[in-house]
Scaffold this motif. Structure first.
Motif, mmCIF file in Angstrom:
data_model
loop_
_atom_site.group_PDB
_atom_site.id
_atom_site.type_symbol
_atom_site.label_atom_id
_atom_site.label_comp_id
_atom_site.label_asym_id
_atom_site.label_seq_id
_atom_site.Cartn_x
_atom_site.Cartn_y
_atom_site.Cartn_z
ATOM 1 N N ALA A 106 90.901 49.631 87.165
ATOM 2 C CA ALA A 106 89.697 48.806 86.990
ATOM 3 C C ALA A 106 88.502 49.680 86.637
ATOM 4 N N GLY A 107 88.373 50.825 87.302
ATOM 5 C CA GLY A 107 87.265 51.730 87.010
ATOM 6 C C GLY A 107 87.331 52.272 85.591
ATOM 7 N N LYS A 108 88.528 52.681 85.169
ATOM 8 C CA LYS A 108 88.693 53.209 83.816
ATOM 9 C C LYS A 108 88.460 52.112 82.784
ATOM 10 N N ARG A 109 88.908 50.905 83.096
ATOM 11 C CA ARG A 109 88.694 49.756 82.207
ATOM 12 C C ARG A 109 87.196 49.464 82.076
ATOM 13 N N ASP A 110 86.481 49.465 83.201
ATOM 14 C CA ASP A 110 85.033 49.209 83.174
ATOM 15 C C ASP A 110 84.303 50.260 82.342
ATOM 16 N N ASN A 111 84.692 51.515 82.487
ATOM 17 C CA ASN A 111 84.049 52.592 81.725
ATOM 18 C C ASN A 111 84.271 52.417 80.225
ATOM 19 N N ALA A 112 85.517 52.132 79.837
ATOM 20 C CA ALA A 112 85.820 51.954 78.410
ATOM 21 C C ALA A 112 85.101 50.723 77.849
ATOM 22 N N LEU A 113 85.037 49.656 78.640
ATOM 23 C CA LEU A 113 84.309 48.454 78.207
ATOM 24 C C LEU A 113 82.823 48.739 78.032
ATOM 25 N N ALA A 114 82.253 49.553 78.919
ATOM 26 C CA ALA A 114 80.837 49.913 78.805
ATOM 27 C C ALA A 114 80.579 50.656 77.499
ATOM 28 N N VAL A 115 81.512 51.510 77.096
ATOM 29 C CA VAL A 115 81.384 52.236 75.829
ATOM 30 C C VAL A 115 81.391 51.252 74.663
ATOM 31 N N VAL A 116 82.374 50.352 74.658
ATOM 32 C CA VAL A 116 82.487 49.377 73.563
ATOM 33 C C VAL A 116 81.233 48.515 73.485
ATOM 34 N N ARG A 117 80.786 48.012 74.629
ATOM 35 C CA ARG A 117 79.617 47.122 74.630
ATOM 36 C C ARG A 117 78.347 47.835 74.183
ATOM 37 N N LEU A 119 78.142 50.391 72.177
ATOM 38 C CA LEU A 119 78.246 50.650 70.735
ATOM 39 C C LEU A 119 78.039 49.369 69.934
ATOM 40 N N ASP A 120 78.576 48.252 70.450
ATOM 41 C CA ASP A 120 78.403 46.969 69.753
ATOM 42 C C ASP A 120 76.942 46.535 69.720
ATOM 43 N N ALA A 121 76.157 46.978 70.692
ATOM 44 C CA ALA A 121 74.746 46.586 70.770
ATOM 45 C C ALA A 121 73.851 47.457 69.888
ATOM 46 N N LEU A 122 74.411 48.509 69.292
ATOM 47 C CA LEU A 122 73.605 49.434 68.481
ATOM 48 C C LEU A 122 73.199 48.800 67.150
ATOM 49 N N GLU A 126 69.187 52.189 58.051
ATOM 50 C CA GLU A 126 69.580 52.271 56.644
ATOM 51 C C GLU A 126 70.300 53.569 56.316
ATOM 52 N N GLU A 127 69.935 54.627 57.010
ATOM 53 C CA GLU A 127 70.578 55.922 56.751
ATOM 54 C C GLU A 127 71.988 55.982 57.334
ATOM 55 N N GLY A 128 72.428 54.911 57.999
ATOM 56 C CA GLY A 128 73.753 54.888 58.594
ATOM 57 C C GLY A 128 73.826 55.563 59.943
ATOM 58 N N VAL A 129 72.664 55.779 60.588
ATOM 59 C CA VAL A 129 72.609 56.458 61.883
ATOM 60 C C VAL A 129 71.951 55.543 62.902
ATOM 61 N N ALA A 130 72.440 55.587 64.129
ATOM 62 C CA ALA A 130 71.838 54.839 65.236
ATOM 63 C C ALA A 130 71.653 55.792 66.407
ATOM 64 N N VAL A 131 70.614 55.540 67.188
ATOM 65 C CA VAL A 131 70.377 56.351 68.384
ATOM 66 C C VAL A 131 70.830 55.531 69.594
ATOM 67 N N LEU A 132 71.835 56.055 70.270
ATOM 68 C CA LEU A 132 72.363 55.426 71.481
ATOM 69 C C LEU A 132 71.587 55.963 72.670
ATOM 70 N N LYS A 133 70.981 55.054 73.437
ATOM 71 C CA LYS A 133 70.249 55.452 74.641
ATOM 72 C C LYS A 133 70.958 54.851 75.850
ATOM 73 N N LEU A 134 71.290 55.716 76.796
ATOM 74 C CA LEU A 134 72.047 55.312 77.977
ATOM 75 C C LEU A 134 71.221 55.492 79.237
ATOM 76 N N SER A 135 71.356 54.533 80.146
ATOM 77 C CA SER A 135 70.761 54.690 81.476
ATOM 78 C C SER A 135 71.599 55.705 82.256
ATOM 79 N N PRO A 136 71.109 56.167 83.410
ATOM 80 C CA PRO A 136 71.930 57.089 84.208
ATOM 81 C C PRO A 136 73.301 56.508 84.551
#
Length: 200
Positions: A106-117, A119-122, A126-136
């Motif tokens: 469950a913990g590993k699943r939650d971590n992988a889901l957090a990554v997907v979510r 990235l999907d929110a990014l 136009e330059e094809g770059v996004a800045v990912l900002k993560l909370s602690p």
């Protein structure tokens, strides 16, 4: 910031990713989710107590990647125990696995889901770059997922020791393992810089 995490003021971390990097990380995280599989609650969504009282498997997974992600608790690769001690270790490992593996999954699943979510929110510019900002907290989830992804790829590449990574640098470009090797090394760099952002 390109290619590595940097700390954010007030905690958390940020990294610039291009659309190809986003696609690679997302694809690997989805593959990890498929490998880990659904949780007990997803198998029995109508029973709220199912997950609470569900027991996990008692035997190690057959897949070598899953064995790497969910190793036996009472093994010592350096030791050569006698038959009785080996049997005791198997029994202890089996019991430990039964009561902990579901939570670990469950913990590993939650971590992988957090990554997907995340990235999907990014929003990719136009330059094809996004800045990912993560909370602690998101940073810790990403760290766990990056570690699991590297363990999974390392297992497929049959990396058992840190010294094995030296051989990866010398692979010829036409070796079919080269893309996996590049992903393994790149994720390692991301993981290392993310660790540094979490240190006080």
């Amino acid at each position: 910031m390109p290619g590595h995490f940097e700390p954010l003021s007030g905690g958390g971390a940020a990294v610039a990713l291009d659309d190809v990097e986003i696609s690679i990380i997302r694809s690997l995280a989805v593959q990890l989710l498929e490998l880990i599989g659904p949780g007990p609650a997803e198998d029995a969504p109508d029973d709220p107590l199912a997950e609470l009282f569900a027991e996990g498997p008692s035997e190690p997974p057959a897949d070598p990647v899953l064995r790497r992600l969910f190793p036996d608790a009472y093994t010592d690769p350096e030791a050569t125990p006698g038959p009785r001690e080996a049997e005791e270790r198997r029994a202890y490992s089996s019991e430990f696995r039964r009561y902990t593996e579901n939570d670990l999954r469950a913990g590993k699943r939650d971590n992988a889901l957090a990554v997907v979510r995340s990235l999907d929110a990014l929003a990719v510019e136009e330059e094809g770059v996004a800045v990912l900002k993560l909370s602690p907290e998101e940073s810790r989830q990403w760290l766990g997922a990056l570690n699991d992804l590297r363990l999974a790829i390392g297992s497929r590449l049959e990396i058992a020791e840190e010294e094995d990574t030296d051989l990866l640098y010398r692979l010829p470009d036409d070796d079919p393992r080269k893309p996996m090797v590049m992903a393994y090394l790149w994720l390692g760099g991301l993981q290392e810089t993310l660790v540094s952002t979490l240190m006080p």
